[in-house]
Write an enzyme that holds these catalytic residues in place. Structure first.
Site, mmCIF file in Angstrom:
data_model
loop_
_atom_site.group_PDB
_atom_site.id
_atom_site.type_symbol
_atom_site.label_atom_id
_atom_site.label_comp_id
_atom_site.label_asym_id
_atom_site.label_seq_id
_atom_site.Cartn_x
_atom_site.Cartn_y
_atom_site.Cartn_z
ATOM 1 N N GLU A 61 13.613 3.478 -0.651
ATOM 2 C CA GLU A 61 12.619 2.755 0.150
ATOM 3 C C GLU A 61 12.385 1.390 -0.525
ATOM 4 O O GLU A 61 12.064 0.403 0.125
ATOM 5 C CB GLU A 61 11.312 3.569 0.171
ATOM 6 C CG GLU A 61 10.207 2.900 0.934
ATOM 7 C CD GLU A 61 8.889 3.690 0.944
ATOM 8 O OE1 GLU A 61 8.915 4.923 1.133
ATOM 9 O OE2 GLU A 61 7.850 3.062 0.764
ATOM 10 N N SER A 74 6.630 5.736 -3.518
ATOM 11 C CA SER A 74 7.832 6.542 -3.248
ATOM 12 C C SER A 74 9.063 5.668 -3.460
ATOM 13 O O SER A 74 9.153 4.589 -2.871
ATOM 14 C CB SER A 74 7.839 7.025 -1.798
ATOM 15 O OG SER A 74 6.695 7.792 -1.537
ATOM 16 N N ARG A 134 9.263 3.462 8.064
ATOM 17 C CA ARG A 134 9.546 2.468 7.012
ATOM 18 C C ARG A 134 10.632 1.483 7.474
ATOM 19 O O ARG A 134 11.494 1.074 6.686
ATOM 20 C CB ARG A 134 10.013 3.145 5.712
ATOM 21 C CG ARG A 134 9.048 4.143 5.112
ATOM 22 C CD ARG A 134 7.785 3.471 4.591
ATOM 23 N NE ARG A 134 7.006 4.357 3.766
ATOM 24 C CZ ARG A 134 6.110 5.237 4.218
ATOM 25 N NH1 ARG A 134 5.858 5.332 5.521
ATOM 26 N NH2 ARG A 134 5.449 6.003 3.379
HETATM 27 N N1 EPU Z 1 6.766 18.156 -3.333
HETATM 28 C C1 EPU Z 1 7.448 18.955 -4.236
HETATM 29 N N2 EPU Z 1 7.181 18.804 -5.566
HETATM 30 C C2 EPU Z 1 6.241 17.919 -6.015
HETATM 31 C C3 EPU Z 1 5.541 17.104 -5.099
HETATM 32 C C4 EPU Z 1 5.816 17.243 -3.746
HETATM 33 O O1 EPU Z 1 8.278 19.767 -3.865
HETATM 34 O O2 EPU Z 1 6.053 17.840 -7.228
HETATM 35 C C5 EPU Z 1 7.059 18.323 -1.897
HETATM 36 C C6 EPU Z 1 6.139 19.341 -1.246
HETATM 37 O O3 EPU Z 1 6.915 20.085 -0.336
HETATM 38 C C7 EPU Z 1 5.161 18.478 -0.494
HETATM 39 C C8 EPU Z 1 6.078 17.363 -0.066
HETATM 40 O O4 EPU Z 1 6.890 17.115 -1.207
HETATM 41 O O5 EPU Z 1 4.613 19.157 0.592
HETATM 42 C C9 EPU Z 1 5.418 16.113 0.437
HETATM 43 O O6 EPU Z 1 4.646 15.508 -0.573
HETATM 44 P P1 EPU Z 1 3.505 14.449 -0.208
HETATM 45 O O7 EPU Z 1 2.653 14.947 0.881
HETATM 46 O O8 EPU Z 1 2.888 13.986 -1.476
HETATM 47 O O9 EPU Z 1 4.249 13.216 0.479
HETATM 48 P P2 EPU Z 1 5.698 12.574 0.387
HETATM 49 O O10 EPU Z 1 6.500 13.020 1.557
HETATM 50 O O11 EPU Z 1 6.275 12.773 -0.961
HETATM 51 C C10 EPU Z 1 5.026 10.512 1.869
HETATM 52 C C11 EPU Z 1 5.134 9.020 1.786
HETATM 53 C C12 EPU Z 1 4.034 8.472 0.884
HETATM 54 C C13 EPU Z 1 2.692 8.849 1.486
HETATM 55 C C14 EPU Z 1 2.621 10.402 1.586
HETATM 56 C C15 EPU Z 1 1.383 10.868 2.294
HETATM 57 C C16 EPU Z 1 7.480 8.485 2.067
HETATM 58 C C17 EPU Z 1 8.748 8.064 1.401
HETATM 59 N N3 EPU Z 1 6.441 8.661 1.264
HETATM 60 O O12 EPU Z 1 5.294 11.025 0.570
HETATM 61 O O13 EPU Z 1 4.139 7.067 0.888
HETATM 62 O O14 EPU Z 1 1.627 8.376 0.692
HETATM 63 O O15 EPU Z 1 3.746 10.873 2.362
HETATM 64 O O16 EPU Z 1 1.487 10.619 3.660
HETATM 65 O O17 EPU Z 1 7.443 8.638 3.285
HETATM 66 C C18 EPU Z 1 5.175 5.256 -0.259
HETATM 67 O O18 EPU Z 1 5.816 5.058 0.775
HETATM 68 O O19 EPU Z 1 5.311 4.528 -1.273
HETATM 69 C C19 EPU Z 1 4.258 6.371 -0.309
HETATM 70 C C20 EPU Z 1 3.599 6.716 -1.413
#
Ligand code: EPU
Length: 336
Positions: free
Chosen positions: A331, A235, A163
């Protein structure tokens, strides 16, 4: 050419009711050059906007807001294994993904349904489900806003990271992106780095572009709110990077802390988990809320001001800092 007191409500996905003192769209480098040559532009603060999918307006913008209407997608080269596309900065990102999937061009299908436009995608280095834009980007054509010169920047020049790009840091406000060049594969090249993605695709059909796109769309819509229905900017915070020794310390107190290897021997911790642990899921402050299915997403529950959302974000940062000694970095870019 310049519109006065222009509503930005439909140009920010949080749906914040805010105004630009001046607003101008350009559909070519020449038109943009003309705008930036005016006294009004030179004597006012200015900013570039895409669809505002990563912006939080705290106040109105007392200056000139520029928006690209450069919407051409050109096939500028191809060989047996790849195609090269030149994509105008005002092209809607997901329309581009759909176009590429339909044509059998591999590389951006995992980035399906990301809101926003191609120019902003290159500023932010959008990423999801194991793919980042810089993986397929060849170069970016920009207009230097102080000299009016057109320059082509290679992907290396753009200083991409998670990012991150020079457009957000050292070259902030220096350039307007005119177009981006992408190299996409004509040979199947699925990316299944994201946990369980391959499994999810196979549940739905073959490993082909249409099935991968459909799978990504279904995963995203299950987790992330539709900005047309509930204002949000995806995010809100970046996933924090910590050192291995810091992780070890945290694991002593929180043995279940999820973590993923990142560059430079650091580890990425999901901000969603940190926020979830602090009990924020589904909570709200005024009209700003924490999305129930994905606590990394802050939402406008209807009529929230940018200030209200920023206050909720600050409260989350404080509790995460107190509990984990980790500072969450937004972000989303704050304006005002
Ligand atoms: N999690 C929780 N509780 C919840 C939901 C998630 O603890 O209610 C934890 C879990 O451990 C899960 C982890 O969060 O494994 C990761 O969740 P997820 O795979 O949904 O992804 P993220 O890390 O929250 C990132 C990007 C997203 C992108 C997804 C998929 C960033 C800041 N965000 O989210 O990007 O779609 O991975 O690759 O890097 C964005 O940048 O706007 C965005 C949506």
């Amino acid at each position: 050419m310049l519109n006065e007191n222009y509503s930005l409500k439909n140009l920010n996905t949080f749906g914040i009711d805010c105004y630009a003192r001046w607003f101008a769209e350009y559909s070519s480098a020449d038109e943009l050059r003309e705008i930036v040559g005016t006294d009004l532009y030179r004597n006012s603060p200015s900013m570039l906007i895409g669809r505002g999918s990563n912006l939080l307006f705290i106040t109105d913008f007392e200056g000139v807001v520029l928006h690209s209407a450069m919407r051409a997608v050109k096939l500028i080269g191809h060989d047996k294994s790849s195609v090269m596309l030149e994509v105008g900065s005002g092209v809607l990102w997901d329309e581009l993904v759909e176009h590429c999937v339909r044509n059998g061009w591999w590389g951006i299908e995992n980035l399906s349904l990301i809101p926003g436009e191609a120019g902003a995608a290159a500023v932010q280095n959008i990423g999801a489900y194991g793919v980042e834009l810089c993986d397929v980007l060849e170069s970016v054509k920009v207009l230097d806003l102080s000299t009016g010169q057109e320059i082509s920047l290679s992907v290396e020049d753009c200083g991409y990271g998670y990012r991150k790009s020079i457009f957000k840091t050292s070259a902030r406000n220096q350039f307007a992106i005119l177009s981006v060049r992408l190299r996409l594969s004509r040979q199947p090249r699925p990316c299944f780095k994201y946990p369980h993605l391959e499994e999810e695709v196979l549940k739905r059909g073959e490993v082909d572009l249409a099935t991968i796109r459909r799978t990504i769309i279904e995963i995203r819509t299950a987790k992330l709110p539709d900005p047309e229905v509930l204002g949000n900017a995806g995010s809100f915070f970046m996933n924090p990077l910590v050192s291995a020794s810091k992780l070890e310390k945290l694991q002593k107190v929180f043995p279940a802390i999820p973590n993923y290897p990142a560059d430079n021997q650091q580890v990425k911790i999901p901000a969603a988990w940190l926020i979830d642990q602090c009990g924020w899921k589904g909570k709200s402050m005024g009209k700003a809320g924490v999305y129930e299915q994905q606590p990394l997403v802050l939402v406008n529950q209807g009529g929230a001001t940018g200030k209200e959302i920023a206050e909720l974000a600050a409260a989350i940062q404080t509790t995460v800092a107190n509990q984990f000694d980790i500072s969450l970095v937004p972000e989303v870019n704050y304006i005002g």
